[in-house]
Design a protein around this motif. Structure first.
Motif, PDB file in Angstrom:
ATOM      1  N   TYR A  53       0.840  -1.194   0.000  1.00  0.00           N
ATOM      2  CA  TYR A  53       0.000   0.000   0.000  1.00  0.00           C
ATOM      3  C   TYR A  53       0.875   1.244   0.000  1.00  0.00           C
ATOM      4  O   TYR A  53       1.920   1.279   0.666  1.00  0.00           O
ATOM      5  N   VAL A  55       0.330   4.936   1.173  1.00  0.00           N
ATOM      6  CA  VAL A  55      -0.631   5.692   1.977  1.00  0.00           C
ATOM      7  C   VAL A  55      -0.306   7.174   1.889  1.00  0.00           C
ATOM      8  O   VAL A  55       0.826   7.598   2.154  1.00  0.00           O
ATOM      9  N   CYS A  67      -2.827   9.688   8.530  1.00  0.00           N
ATOM     10  CA  CYS A  67      -1.962   8.942   7.617  1.00  0.00           C
ATOM     11  C   CYS A  67      -1.000   8.058   8.387  1.00  0.00           C
ATOM     12  O   CYS A  67      -0.818   6.876   8.063  1.00  0.00           O
ATOM     13  N   SER A  70      -2.636   5.085   9.745  1.00  0.00           N
ATOM     14  CA  SER A  70      -2.866   4.092   8.696  1.00  0.00           C
ATOM     15  C   SER A  70      -1.602   3.314   8.375  1.00  0.00           C
ATOM     16  O   SER A  70      -1.632   2.085   8.216  1.00  0.00           O
ATOM     17  N   VAL A  81       4.311  -1.085   3.381  1.00  0.00           N
ATOM     18  CA  VAL A  81       3.690   0.231   3.269  1.00  0.00           C
ATOM     19  C   VAL A  81       4.716   1.277   2.859  1.00  0.00           C
ATOM     20  O   VAL A  81       5.809   1.346   3.419  1.00  0.00           O
ATOM     21  N   ASP A  83       5.127   5.297   2.856  1.00  0.00           N
ATOM     22  CA  ASP A  83       4.605   6.489   3.524  1.00  0.00           C
ATOM     23  C   ASP A  83       4.685   7.671   2.557  1.00  0.00           C
ATOM     24  O   ASP A  83       5.764   8.137   2.216  1.00  0.00           O
ATOM     25  N   TYR A 105      -6.205   7.166   1.266  1.00  0.00           N
ATOM     26  CA  TYR A 105      -6.053   8.289   2.197  1.00  0.00           C
ATOM     27  C   TYR A 105      -7.406   8.565   2.835  1.00  0.00           C
ATOM     28  O   TYR A 105      -8.434   8.075   2.375  1.00  0.00           O
ATOM     29  N   PRO A 266     -11.671   6.524   5.494  1.00  0.00           N
ATOM     30  CA  PRO A 266     -10.607   6.027   4.619  1.00  0.00           C
ATOM     31  C   PRO A 266     -11.172   5.744   3.223  1.00  0.00           C
ATOM     32  O   PRO A 266     -12.195   5.071   3.087  1.00  0.00           O
ATOM     33  N   ILE A 268     -10.128   4.232  -0.635  1.00  0.00           N
ATOM     34  CA  ILE A 268      -9.119   3.350  -1.212  1.00  0.00           C
ATOM     35  C   ILE A 268      -9.522   3.000  -2.632  1.00  0.00           C
ATOM     36  O   ILE A 268     -10.707   2.815  -2.933  1.00  0.00           O
TER      37      ILE A 268
END
Length: 324
Positions: A53, A55, A67, A70, A81, A83, A105, A266, A268
């Motif tokens: 992901y 994010v 964020c 998450s 993930v 960032d 987000y 959220p 997506i």
């Protein structure tokens, strides 16, 4: 800073700015990088090992905290993930999602309703979210998950002592004060000043015209202290900002219900969601735990106390047992 709710600029601004913003956001994410979040209660219910992901978030404290929450939550359940917190304003961040630059987000119901769907109908937030889920999925391939329990709507604040002295409790009181011709500046951010559903709409709803010379347009981050210092008598802010209690400001009740609800949800991309729908189970308990007071406290730790958003997010998740 309050969400950037500017309409009809996503395509143009996204094309011009998303690359620059994502580079900046990526750098910001790297600066706050550290060990992956350890497993907690989320990992007992969900395993996203092998999923990846990216994010993102908008460019103000609350969004960056969401964020980082998450990022840590997804790491704790085994996902890889990236960032990209602090992408930019609403339009740039939304375009980053639509173009595939980021996977997810947190968006606000009011922002999507008024700015992305260009809706002017005033509906209860439940109905707004229901329509957003249906239309955004069909038209844009965006999935809306569970809504958090707080409302980051527009609000007007007054210094607490001044509010008591002048008997100001509601926006109707503010309107009456302005109509009386008594001194005092109304401070608003650029977006609120320029949008039809901002200051212009407020004046219509409350039957008041603020003289041009009594309006000061400031960056929202400056409005809090300026109101506390008496530079602004009335300041337009975000209702969940932690500087409100920190500076002893009083929120005026929107007694005519002018401002729409801005619940955080959220969002997506559908292709990302479809490959692992259980991602919704990661965010559901987090959204349920994020009520108005909690978010205001988390925001205050960043905006008022100067703590790093990544640390604030992970400390809260650990305290709740969501991560180790």
């Amino acid at each position: 800073m309050h969400p950037d709710r500017s309409p009809r600029r996503a395509a143009m601004l996204g094309a011009m700015l998303s690359v620059v913003a994502l580079v900046a956001g990526g750098c910001a994410g790297l600066a706050g990088s550290g060990p992956r979040a350890a497993s907690g209660s989320l990992a007992e219910a969900v395993d996203l090992t092998g999923q990846t992901y990216v994010v993102g978030s908008k460019n103000f404290d609350e969004q960056i905290v969401l964020c980082q929450i998450s990022v840590a939550a997804l790491e704790s359940v085994g996902a890889t993930v990236t960032d990209r917190c602090n992408v930019g304003g609403s339009d740039v961040t939304r375009q980053a999602l639509l173009s595939g630059d980021i996977s997810l987000y947190w968006e606000y119901t009011g922002t999507a309703w008024a700015s992305f769907l260009q809706e002017t109908r005033k509906l209860p937030d439940d109905e707004v979210l229901r329509e957003l889920r249906t239309r955004d999925l069909a038209e844009n391939g965006v999935v809306w998950l569970d809504r958090a329990g707080f409302d980051n709507t527009y609000a007007f604040v007054v210094d607490g002592a001044e509010a008591t002295r002048l008997g100001l409790r509601t926006i109707s009181d503010m309107a009456a004060y302005i109509r009386s011709g008594q001194p005092g500046t109304v401070c608003v951010e650029t977006e609120y000043h320029s949008r039809a559903d901002g200051l212009r709409g407020l004046q219509q709803a409350y039957d008041v015209e603020v003289p041009r010379e009594r309006i000061s347009v400031l960056e929202q981050g400056l409005i809090f202290q300026s109101t506390a210092d008496g530079v602004c008598l009335f300041g337009e802010v975000a209702a969940t900002d932690g500087r409100i209690p920190g500076l002893g400001l009083t929120v005026l009740e929107d007694d005519r219900g002018y401002h729409i609800t801005y619940s955080a949800v959220p969002t997506i991309r559908q292709d990302v969601f479809d490959r692992a729908p259980q991602v919704a189970e990661v965010f559901a308990p987090i959204a349920a735990a994020l009520d108005q007071r909690t978010v205001q406290e988390l925001n205050g730790q960043v905006s008022a106390d100067g703590r790093d958003a990544r640390e604030v997010a992970r400390d809260w998740l650990a305290e709740r047992g969501f991560i180790g």
